[in-house]
Design a protein around this motif. Structure first.
Motif, PDB file in Angstrom:
ATOM      1  N   GLU A 213      48.138  41.886  50.973  1.00  0.00           N
ATOM      2  CA  GLU A 213      49.099  41.349  50.334  1.00  0.00           C
ATOM      3  C   GLU A 213      48.825  40.318  49.454  1.00  0.00           C
ATOM      4  OE1 GLU A 213      53.925  39.743  50.875  1.00  0.00           O
ATOM      5  OE2 GLU A 213      52.412  40.034  52.749  1.00  0.00           O
ATOM      6  N   ALA A 214      47.762  39.477  49.840  1.00  0.00           N
ATOM      7  CA  ALA A 214      47.567  38.480  49.038  1.00  0.00           C
ATOM      8  C   ALA A 214      46.503  38.872  47.842  1.00  0.00           C
ATOM      9  CB  ALA A 214      46.836  36.996  49.710  1.00  0.00           C
ATOM     10  N   LEU A 215      45.778  39.676  48.085  1.00  0.00           N
ATOM     11  CA  LEU A 215      44.877  40.430  47.118  1.00  0.00           C
ATOM     12  C   LEU A 215      45.570  41.297  46.175  1.00  0.00           C
ATOM     13  CD1 LEU A 215      41.739  41.381  49.430  1.00  0.00           C
ATOM     14  CD2 LEU A 215      42.141  39.468  47.858  1.00  0.00           C
ATOM     15  N   ALA A 216      46.516  42.050  46.467  1.00  0.00           N
ATOM     16  CA  ALA A 216      47.511  42.733  45.381  1.00  0.00           C
ATOM     17  C   ALA A 216      48.085  41.687  44.777  1.00  0.00           C
ATOM     18  CB  ALA A 216      48.705  43.405  46.340  1.00  0.00           C
ATOM     19  N   CYS A 217      48.362  40.511  45.204  1.00  0.00           N
ATOM     20  CA  CYS A 217      49.085  39.332  44.373  1.00  0.00           C
ATOM     21  C   CYS A 217      48.100  38.718  43.308  1.00  0.00           C
ATOM     22  CB  CYS A 217      49.698  38.277  45.228  1.00  0.00           C
ATOM     23  SG  CYS A 217      51.256  38.835  45.889  1.00  0.00           S
ATOM     24  N   GLN A 218      46.801  38.699  43.836  1.00  0.00           N
ATOM     25  CA  GLN A 218      46.004  38.327  43.014  1.00  0.00           C
ATOM     26  C   GLN A 218      45.578  39.272  41.821  1.00  0.00           C
ATOM     27  OE1 GLN A 218      42.084  37.834  44.892  1.00  0.00           O
ATOM     28  NE2 GLN A 218      40.989  37.064  43.177  1.00  0.00           N
ATOM     29  N   VAL A 219      45.356  40.441  41.976  1.00  0.00           N
ATOM     30  CA  VAL A 219      45.174  41.844  41.142  1.00  0.00           C
ATOM     31  C   VAL A 219      46.354  41.534  40.134  1.00  0.00           C
ATOM     32  CG1 VAL A 219      45.287  44.170  40.595  1.00  0.00           C
ATOM     33  CG2 VAL A 219      43.878  43.077  42.815  1.00  0.00           C
ATOM     34  N   ARG A 220      47.590  41.450  40.430  1.00  0.00           N
ATOM     35  CA  ARG A 220      48.582  41.533  39.653  1.00  0.00           C
ATOM     36  C   ARG A 220      48.742  40.200  38.716  1.00  0.00           C
ATOM     37  NH1 ARG A 220      54.389  40.592  42.382  1.00  0.00           N
ATOM     38  NH2 ARG A 220      55.036  42.260  40.984  1.00  0.00           N
ATOM     39  N   GLY A 221      48.188  39.163  39.254  1.00  0.00           N
ATOM     40  CA  GLY A 221      48.365  37.900  38.835  1.00  0.00           C
ATOM     41  C   GLY A 221      47.145  37.632  37.741  1.00  0.00           C
ATOM     42  N   LEU A 222      46.260  38.361  37.698  1.00  0.00           N
ATOM     43  CA  LEU A 222      44.922  38.448  36.696  1.00  0.00           C
ATOM     44  C   LEU A 222      45.291  39.637  35.649  1.00  0.00           C
ATOM     45  CD1 LEU A 222      42.392  37.304  39.225  1.00  0.00           C
ATOM     46  CD2 LEU A 222      43.596  36.200  37.446  1.00  0.00           C
ATOM     47  N   CYS A 223      46.440  40.481  35.598  1.00  0.00           N
ATOM     48  CA  CYS A 223      46.035  41.722  34.852  1.00  0.00           C
ATOM     49  C   CYS A 223      47.394  41.454  33.788  1.00  0.00           C
ATOM     50  CB  CYS A 223      46.701  42.848  35.762  1.00  0.00           C
ATOM     51  SG  CYS A 223      47.161  44.377  34.768  1.00  0.00           S
ATOM     52  N   PRO A 224      47.075  41.637  32.407  1.00  0.00           N
ATOM     53  CA  PRO A 224      45.862  42.594  32.101  1.00  0.00           C
ATOM     54  C   PRO A 224      44.709  41.444  31.554  1.00  0.00           C
ATOM     55  CG  PRO A 224      47.215  42.287  30.209  1.00  0.00           C
ATOM     56  CD  PRO A 224      48.053  41.507  31.326  1.00  0.00           C
ATOM     57  N   TRP A 225      44.805  40.025  31.864  1.00  0.00           N
ATOM     58  CA  TRP A 225      43.675  39.284  31.472  1.00  0.00           C
ATOM     59  C   TRP A 225      43.737  37.939  32.652  1.00  0.00           C
ATOM     60  CZ3 TRP A 225      48.063  39.132  28.478  1.00  0.00           C
ATOM     61  CH2 TRP A 225      48.938  38.062  28.698  1.00  0.00           C
ATOM     62  N   PRO A 226      42.487  37.667  32.798  1.00  0.00           N
ATOM     63  CA  PRO A 226      41.280  38.137  32.639  1.00  0.00           C
ATOM     64  C   PRO A 226      40.714  39.290  33.685  1.00  0.00           C
ATOM     65  CG  PRO A 226      41.152  36.104  34.064  1.00  0.00           C
ATOM     66  CD  PRO A 226      42.617  36.319  33.655  1.00  0.00           C
ATOM     67  N   VAL A 227      41.561  39.636  34.658  1.00  0.00           N
ATOM     68  CA  VAL A 227      41.200  40.859  35.467  1.00  0.00           C
ATOM     69  C   VAL A 227      40.464  40.421  36.625  1.00  0.00           C
ATOM     70  CG1 VAL A 227      40.390  43.466  35.721  1.00  0.00           C
ATOM     71  CG2 VAL A 227      41.345  42.320  33.565  1.00  0.00           C
ATOM     72  N   ALA A 228      40.999  40.852  37.903  1.00  0.00           N
ATOM     73  CA  ALA A 228      40.366  40.734  39.170  1.00  0.00           C
ATOM     74  C   ALA A 228      39.254  41.527  39.084  1.00  0.00           C
ATOM     75  CB  ALA A 228      41.224  40.849  40.095  1.00  0.00           C
ATOM     76  N   PHE A 229      37.897  41.104  40.034  1.00  0.00           N
ATOM     77  CA  PHE A 229      36.709  41.982  39.973  1.00  0.00           C
ATOM     78  C   PHE A 229      36.056  41.856  41.529  1.00  0.00           C
ATOM     79  CE2 PHE A 229      34.810  37.909  39.062  1.00  0.00           C
ATOM     80  CZ  PHE A 229      33.618  38.106  39.715  1.00  0.00           C
ATOM     81  N   THR A 230      35.388  42.711  41.827  1.00  0.00           N
ATOM     82  CA  THR A 230      34.595  42.649  42.925  1.00  0.00           C
ATOM     83  C   THR A 230      33.305  43.380  42.632  1.00  0.00           C
ATOM     84  OG1 THR A 230      34.601  43.425  45.406  1.00  0.00           O
ATOM     85  CG2 THR A 230      35.031  45.063  43.822  1.00  0.00           C
ATOM     86  N   THR A 231      32.189  43.695  43.574  1.00  0.00           N
ATOM     87  CA  THR A 231      31.097  44.234  43.175  1.00  0.00           C
ATOM     88  C   THR A 231      30.819  45.651  44.075  1.00  0.00           C
ATOM     89  OG1 THR A 231      29.833  42.800  44.816  1.00  0.00           O
ATOM     90  CG2 THR A 231      29.990  42.135  42.326  1.00  0.00           C
ATOM     91  N   TRP A 232      30.355  46.494  43.446  1.00  0.00           N
ATOM     92  CA  TRP A 232      29.971  47.648  43.899  1.00  0.00           C
ATOM     93  C   TRP A 232      28.749  48.177  43.409  1.00  0.00           C
ATOM     94  CZ3 TRP A 232      30.708  52.861  41.254  1.00  0.00           C
ATOM     95  CH2 TRP A 232      30.460  53.963  41.946  1.00  0.00           C
ATOM     96  N   LYS A 233      27.708  48.254  44.575  1.00  0.00           N
ATOM     97  CA  LYS A 233      26.320  48.664  44.352  1.00  0.00           C
ATOM     98  C   LYS A 233      25.766  47.465  43.474  1.00  0.00           C
ATOM     99  CE  LYS A 233      26.811  53.536  44.887  1.00  0.00           C
ATOM    100  NZ  LYS A 233      26.504  54.997  44.278  1.00  0.00           N
ATOM    101  N   GLY A 234      26.187  46.275  43.692  1.00  0.00           N
ATOM    102  CA  GLY A 234      25.327  45.015  42.835  1.00  0.00           C
ATOM    103  C   GLY A 234      26.149  44.865  41.650  1.00  0.00           C
ATOM    104  N   LYS A 235      26.964  45.616  41.390  1.00  0.00           N
ATOM    105  CA  LYS A 235      27.303  45.394  39.776  1.00  0.00           C
ATOM    106  C   LYS A 235      28.805  45.380  39.871  1.00  0.00           C
ATOM    107  CE  LYS A 235      23.988  48.227  37.383  1.00  0.00           C
ATOM    108  NZ  LYS A 235      23.585  49.556  36.606  1.00  0.00           N
TER     109      LYS A 235
END
Length: 306
Positions: A213-235
């Motif tokens: 729930e906290a991560l979903a709020c983080q995503v919407r609170g950063l959309c459309p700028w500057p945008v939340a991110f993670t890494t996948w295969k080091g990128k």
């Protein structure tokens, strides 16, 4: 006095209501985009379209810049997301003072990113406050305040638009009484103050040990700028939109537990986050249905690892 899109409706409202706008003060043109082309701020564009004189001091506190603004002899200064601190000499100059249209329900979320942090913190109600300006950050007496609900589909972009319009409407309604001296401003309760500093890079990174729930709020609170991110295969993998489910998962946080065109399900510290719209490194923003067809992500992979 204002700079970004948020301030444009307030400027337009002043003109529409017949107030004599003697000048518009905004930030200097800045390089933008890949080509770094010099771009005027939205308030400058709007002011020029309205035929209003524009001042763009690099540093308002410099004596020459301050004198230029004071030479306009304003009866009232209205600010909205201007981006510089007003010197005390300017705050004290207008007969009716300096007021600010701020995108939060003060005293909560003082600072430069109130819309972002209210959404990140899962607020179900947001709003605008018109206040008198003082030397301290967003700490002046409150003149008017209005709230609206936050819907499940809202994000920074939608709330930015809603609150900019709300602020302009509230400004229209408030100014007649203010100019007649009929306003009784309400002091802020300092013990209830919270702060909304500008977003930093570490605020954008997904920490999979947190709840879904906290991560979903983080995503919407950063959309459309500057945008939340993670890494996948080091990128980097930007996450533009996601929803949460409270259904428990035995997998370690960050583990991909399901992949299909409906969404990528990732285990978190509590519940699961379902990724709906992503952007791999060097690629465009895309729905997960498109992403999974071209770039297979496997169940059991861990996101967020270096």
């Amino acid at each position: 006095m204002g700079t970004p899109d948020f301030a444009v409706p307030s400027l337009q409202a002043l003109v529409e209501e017949g107030h004599h706008v003697v000048g518009v003060v905004t930030q200097p043109d800045r390089p933008k985009g890949r080509k770094r082309e010099l771009t005027p701020p939205p308030v400058k564009v709007a002011a020029q379209a309205l035929g209003l004189p524009v001042l763009q001091p690099e540093k308002l506190r410099e004596p020459a810049a301050l004198d230029e603004v004071l030479a306009l002899r304003p009866d009232l200064i209205v600010t909205a997301a201007y981006g510089q601190i007003l010197p005390e000499r300017l705050l004290n100059a207008p007969q009716h003072g300096c007021i600010n249209v701020h995108a939060s329900l003060l005293p909560r979320y003082r600072g430069g990113a109130p819309i972002h942090w209210a959404l990140i913190n899962g607020e179900r109600e947001m709003g605008v406050t018109i206040m008198y300006m003082v030397k301290a950050l967003d700490a002046g007496d409150m003149i008017a305040k209005r709230a609206i609900p936050v819907t499940p589909d809202d994000h920074v972009g939608t709330m930015h638009e809603k609150l900019s319009r709300l602020g302009a409407d509230l400004l229209k309604e408030t100014l007649p009484a203010l100019l007649k001296g009929e306003i009784e401003a309400e002091p802020q309760v300092e013990s209830e103050a919270t702060f909304a500093p500008n977003i930093k890079r570490e605020d954008e990174r997904i920490d999979w040990s947190r709840s879904a729930e906290a991560l979903a709020c983080q995503v919407r609170g950063l959309c459309p700028w500057p945008v939340a991110f993670t890494t996948w295969k080091g990128k980097p993998l930007k996450i533009w939109w996601a929803i949460h489910t409270d259904e428990p998962s035995d997998a370690p946080p960050g583990t991909v537990t399901q992949v299909d065109e409906q969404g990528i399900v990732v285990a978190t510290g509590s519940g699961s986050l379902i990724l709906k719209e992503v952007q791999p490194a060097g690629k465009k923003r895309m729905p997960v249905s498109e992403f999974v067809r071209g770039r297979p992500m496997e169940i059991g992979e861990r996101l967020g690892e270096a």
